[in-house]
Design an enzyme around this catalytic site. Structure first.
Site, PDB file in Angstrom:
ATOM      1  N   CYS A 132      72.945  13.130 -57.440  1.00  0.00           N
ATOM      2  CA  CYS A 132      74.006  14.064 -57.077  1.00  0.00           C
ATOM      3  C   CYS A 132      74.310  15.014 -58.239  1.00  0.00           C
ATOM      4  O   CYS A 132      75.055  14.643 -59.148  1.00  0.00           O
ATOM      5  CB  CYS A 132      75.254  13.254 -56.671  1.00  0.00           C
ATOM      6  SG  CYS A 132      76.608  14.287 -56.134  1.00  0.00           S
ATOM      7  N   CYS A 135      77.925  16.015 -58.507  1.00  0.00           N
ATOM      8  CA  CYS A 135      78.771  14.989 -59.132  1.00  0.00           C
ATOM      9  C   CYS A 135      78.481  14.858 -60.638  1.00  0.00           C
ATOM     10  O   CYS A 135      79.390  14.751 -61.446  1.00  0.00           O
ATOM     11  CB  CYS A 135      78.513  13.620 -58.520  1.00  0.00           C
ATOM     12  SG  CYS A 135      78.191  13.620 -56.768  1.00  0.00           S
ATOM     13  N   ASP A 136      77.212  14.829 -60.992  1.00  0.00           N
ATOM     14  CA  ASP A 136      76.839  14.399 -62.348  1.00  0.00           C
ATOM     15  C   ASP A 136      76.271  15.502 -63.239  1.00  0.00           C
ATOM     16  O   ASP A 136      76.015  15.267 -64.423  1.00  0.00           O
ATOM     17  CB  ASP A 136      75.797  13.263 -62.262  1.00  0.00           C
ATOM     18  CG  ASP A 136      76.340  12.055 -61.527  1.00  0.00           C
ATOM     19  OD1 ASP A 136      77.581  11.899 -61.481  1.00  0.00           O
ATOM     20  OD2 ASP A 136      75.548  11.259 -60.994  1.00  0.00           O
TER      21      ASP A 136
HETATM   22  C1  FAD Z   1      74.927   7.818 -57.643  1.00  0.00           C
HETATM   23  C2  FAD Z   1      75.914   8.537 -56.770  1.00  0.00           C
HETATM   24  C3  FAD Z   1      76.908   9.281 -57.359  1.00  0.00           C
HETATM   25  C4  FAD Z   1      77.829   9.942 -56.554  1.00  0.00           C
HETATM   26  N1  FAD Z   1      78.829  10.634 -57.173  1.00  0.00           N
HETATM   27  C5  FAD Z   1      79.759  11.259 -56.423  1.00  0.00           C
HETATM   28  C6  FAD Z   1      80.822  11.976 -57.042  1.00  0.00           C
HETATM   29  O1  FAD Z   1      80.919  12.048 -58.271  1.00  0.00           O
HETATM   30  N2  FAD Z   1      81.720  12.593 -56.234  1.00  0.00           N
HETATM   31  C7  FAD Z   1      81.641  12.551 -54.862  1.00  0.00           C
HETATM   32  O2  FAD Z   1      82.497  13.116 -54.180  1.00  0.00           O
HETATM   33  N3  FAD Z   1      80.626  11.861 -54.251  1.00  0.00           N
HETATM   34  C8  FAD Z   1      79.702  11.233 -54.991  1.00  0.00           C
HETATM   35  N4  FAD Z   1      78.672  10.569 -54.383  1.00  0.00           N
HETATM   36  C9  FAD Z   1      78.625  10.549 -52.906  1.00  0.00           C
HETATM   37  C10 FAD Z   1      79.645   9.506 -52.378  1.00  0.00           C
HETATM   38  O3  FAD Z   1      79.464   8.294 -53.062  1.00  0.00           O
HETATM   39  C11 FAD Z   1      79.449   9.282 -50.874  1.00  0.00           C
HETATM   40  O4  FAD Z   1      79.536  10.509 -50.195  1.00  0.00           O
HETATM   41  C12 FAD Z   1      80.498   8.328 -50.302  1.00  0.00           C
HETATM   42  O5  FAD Z   1      80.671   7.197 -51.125  1.00  0.00           O
HETATM   43  C13 FAD Z   1      80.105   7.902 -48.895  1.00  0.00           C
HETATM   44  O6  FAD Z   1      80.975   6.887 -48.463  1.00  0.00           O
HETATM   45  P1  FAD Z   1      80.715   6.111 -47.094  1.00  0.00           P
HETATM   46  O7  FAD Z   1      81.849   5.147 -46.976  1.00  0.00           O
HETATM   47  O8  FAD Z   1      80.487   7.073 -46.001  1.00  0.00           O
HETATM   48  O9  FAD Z   1      79.331   5.369 -47.263  1.00  0.00           O
HETATM   49  P2  FAD Z   1      78.809   4.282 -48.305  1.00  0.00           P
HETATM   50  O10 FAD Z   1      79.421   4.439 -49.620  1.00  0.00           O
HETATM   51  O11 FAD Z   1      77.315   4.347 -48.198  1.00  0.00           O
HETATM   52  O12 FAD Z   1      79.350   2.903 -47.710  1.00  0.00           O
HETATM   53  C14 FAD Z   1      78.778   2.312 -46.564  1.00  0.00           C
HETATM   54  C15 FAD Z   1      79.066   0.831 -46.603  1.00  0.00           C
HETATM   55  O13 FAD Z   1      78.591   0.250 -45.377  1.00  0.00           O
HETATM   56  C16 FAD Z   1      77.969  -0.986 -45.664  1.00  0.00           C
HETATM   57  N5  FAD Z   1      77.009  -1.271 -44.600  1.00  0.00           N
HETATM   58  C17 FAD Z   1      75.879  -0.598 -44.315  1.00  0.00           C
HETATM   59  N6  FAD Z   1      75.240  -1.161 -43.257  1.00  0.00           N
HETATM   60  C18 FAD Z   1      76.006  -2.220 -42.877  1.00  0.00           C
HETATM   61  C19 FAD Z   1      75.855  -3.216 -41.865  1.00  0.00           C
HETATM   62  N7  FAD Z   1      74.808  -3.217 -41.035  1.00  0.00           N
HETATM   63  N8  FAD Z   1      76.828  -4.166 -41.761  1.00  0.00           N
HETATM   64  C20 FAD Z   1      77.901  -4.170 -42.592  1.00  0.00           C
HETATM   65  N9  FAD Z   1      78.075  -3.266 -43.597  1.00  0.00           N
HETATM   66  C21 FAD Z   1      77.133  -2.295 -43.722  1.00  0.00           C
HETATM   67  C22 FAD Z   1      77.280  -0.742 -47.003  1.00  0.00           C
HETATM   68  O14 FAD Z   1      77.009  -1.970 -47.662  1.00  0.00           O
HETATM   69  C23 FAD Z   1      78.317   0.104 -47.730  1.00  0.00           C
HETATM   70  O15 FAD Z   1      79.225  -0.680 -48.466  1.00  0.00           O
HETATM   71  C24 FAD Z   1      77.733   9.880 -55.143  1.00  0.00           C
HETATM   72  C25 FAD Z   1      76.721   9.136 -54.545  1.00  0.00           C
HETATM   73  C26 FAD Z   1      75.820   8.462 -55.337  1.00  0.00           C
HETATM   74  C27 FAD Z   1      74.740   7.635 -54.694  1.00  0.00           C
END
Ligand code: FAD
Length: 305
Positions: A132, A135-136
Site C-alpha cells: 500500500c 499508506c506506507d
Molecule cells: C500491509 C497493509 C497496510 C495497510 N495500511 C493501511 C493504511 O495505512 N491505511 C489504510 O487506510 N488502509 C491500509 N491498509 C488497507 C486496510 O488494512 C484494509 O482496507 C482494511 O483493513 C480492510 O478491512 P476489512 O475488515 O474489510 O477486511 P480484513 O482486514 O481483510 O478483515 C477480514 C477478516 O475476515 C476474516 N475472515 C476471512 N474469511 C473468513 C471466514 N471464512 N470465516 C471467518 N472469518 C473470516 C479474516 O481472518 C479477517 O480477520 C493496509 C493493508 C495492508 C495489507
C-alpha cells in the site's frame, strides 16, 4: 451445535467489527465470527498515518482498540472459520463445528494481497515490504524503492511514489506492461522511474530484519538492487470459497453491493475489502461497516414477523 441470531457478521476486520458495534448499539442480537485473530489486514502494518484522529498509530493497536470496544459492548464473539452460507428463508452459516441460523448476514471477510512466494517475504512485511503506497509511501521519502507488477495499480502507485522517493524501480516479468496506455505514457516520462522488463524477483536480502537488497533475474541475467522498500502489486485475492454455493453476484471475485451494502441476495449484506469498489482503505471499510449495520437494522424491522 446449533444457535440463532438476528444477524451474523462474518470476519472481525475493521469492517466487521464496526458493523457489530453498530448492530449491538441498535440492540440487535448479533454474533461476530472470526477465523483468526481479530483485526484483519491492518494488524500487519506497523504504522498507519492516514486514519483521521491519529497522527500515527500501529495497525495492531488500532485494531485492538476497536476490538476492546466490541468486548466492552458485550458483543458475542466466537472463533469460527465459515465454510459455507446457505440462503434459505433463514440464513445458515456453517463453520467447522457449528451451524448458526440468522435472519441476516453481513459478509466482511476482506481480502489478501497476493504474494511473490519468496522465503522471508512474510517476515519482511512492514519492514520494507508493503502492499500500500498510499499508506506506507511516506516512510520511504527520498529513498530508493521497487514496485513489482505492471498493471494499473503498480503504475499508479509508482507515479505516486515518484513524487516522494528518490528513485522507483518498476519490476515487471513481461515484455509489455499491462496498464492502460495513457498511464504507461505518463510513467515513461518521469525521470526518477526506471522500468525493468522481463524481470523476476528471486531473493530478498535483509539486514537486522529489514529489507536491504533485492536479487532479480533481468532478461535472464542476475542483478542486485539496493532498495529500502518494495511494494508488491500483483493483485489481491478475495476468498470466494465460502460463496461457492451461494448464487451471489460477483465482479472479478469481489461481491457487488448497492449503496445500502445489500448484495444480490435478500438479507445478505457485505462491506469492507470484500466488495467491489474504488478505494480499499480503513476509512471506507469502516464507513461501509456502519452502513451495512444500519440497513440490516431496517431490514430486520421491515421483515419482523
Ligand atoms: C500491509 C497493509 C497496510 C495497510 N495500511 C493501511 C493504511 O495505512 N491505511 C489504510 O487506510 N488502509 C491500509 N491498509 C488497507 C486496510 O488494512 C484494509 O482496507 C482494511 O483493513 C480492510 O478491512 P476489512 O475488515 O474489510 O477486511 P480484513 O482486514 O481483510 O478483515 C477480514 C477478516 O475476515 C476474516 N475472515 C476471512 N474469511 C473468513 C471466514 N471464512 N470465516 C471467518 N472469518 C473470516 C479474516 O481472518 C479477517 O480477520 C493496509 C493493508 C495492508 C495489507
Amino acid at each position: 451445535m446449533k444457535s440463532y441470531f438476528d444477524c451474523v457478521v462474518i470476519g472481525a476486520g475493521v469492517a466487521g467489527m464496526t458493523s457489530a458495534i453498530y448492530l449491538k448499539r441498535y440492540n440487535i442480537n448479533v454474533l461476530l465470527l472470526e477465523k483468526s485473530a481479530p483485526g484483519g489486514q491492518i494488524t500487519k502494518t506497523p504504522k498507519v498515518e492516514n486514519y483521521p484522529g491519529f497522527t500515527s498509530i500501529d495497525g495492531a493497536s488500532l485494531a485492538l482498540s476497536i476490538y476492546e470496544q466490541v468486548n466492552n459492548l458485550g458483543i458475542e464473539y466466537r472463533y469460527g472459520n465459515v465454510l459455507k452460507i446457505e440462503n434459505k428463508e433463514e440464513k445458515i452459516i456453517y463453520t467447522e463445528t457449528e451451524e448458526i441460523h440468522a435472519k441476516a448476514v453481513i459478509i466482511a471477510t476482506g481480502r489478501k494481497p497476493r504474494k511473490l512466494g519468496l522465503e522471508n517475504e512474510n517476515q519482511l512485511v512492514g519492514r520494507g515490504i508493503s502492499w500500500c503506497a498510499t499508506c506506507d509511501g511516506m516512510f520511504y521519502k527520498d529513498k530508493e524503492v521497487a514496485v513489482v507488477g505492471g498493471g494499473n495499480s503498480a503504475l499508479e502507485e509508482s507515479l505516486f511514489l515518484s513524487t516522494i522517493c528518490k528513485k522507483v524501480h518498476i519490476l515487471y516479468r513481461g515484455e509489455n506492461l499491462r496498464a492502460d496506455l495513457s498511464l504507461q505514457e505518463k510513467v515513461k516520462q518521469i525521470s526518477n522511474i526506471e522500468i525493468h522488463y522481463n524481470t523476476i524477483v528471486t531473493k530478498l536480502n535483509e539486514e537486522n530484519n529489514v529489507l536491504k537488497e533485492i536479487l532479480v533475474l533481468e532478461n535472464g541475467a542476475e542483478n542486485k538492487l539496493s532498495v529500502d522498500g518494495m511494494f508488491i502489486y500483483i493483485g489481491f485475492e478475495p476468498d470466494t470459497k465460502i460463496f461457492e454455493d451461494l448464487d451471489i453476484k460477483l465482479d472479478n471475485d469481489y461481491i457487488v453491493v448497492n449503496n445500502h451494502m445489500e448484495t444480490s441476495l435478500k438479507g445478505i449484506f457485505a462491506c469492507g475489502d470484500i466488495i467491489k469498489k474504488d478505494l480499499y482503505q480503513l476509512t471506507t471499510a469502516i464507513g461501509e461497516g456502519s452502513l451495512a449495520a444500519y440497513h440490516v437494522k431496517n431490514y430486520l424491522y421491515e421483515n419482523d414477523d
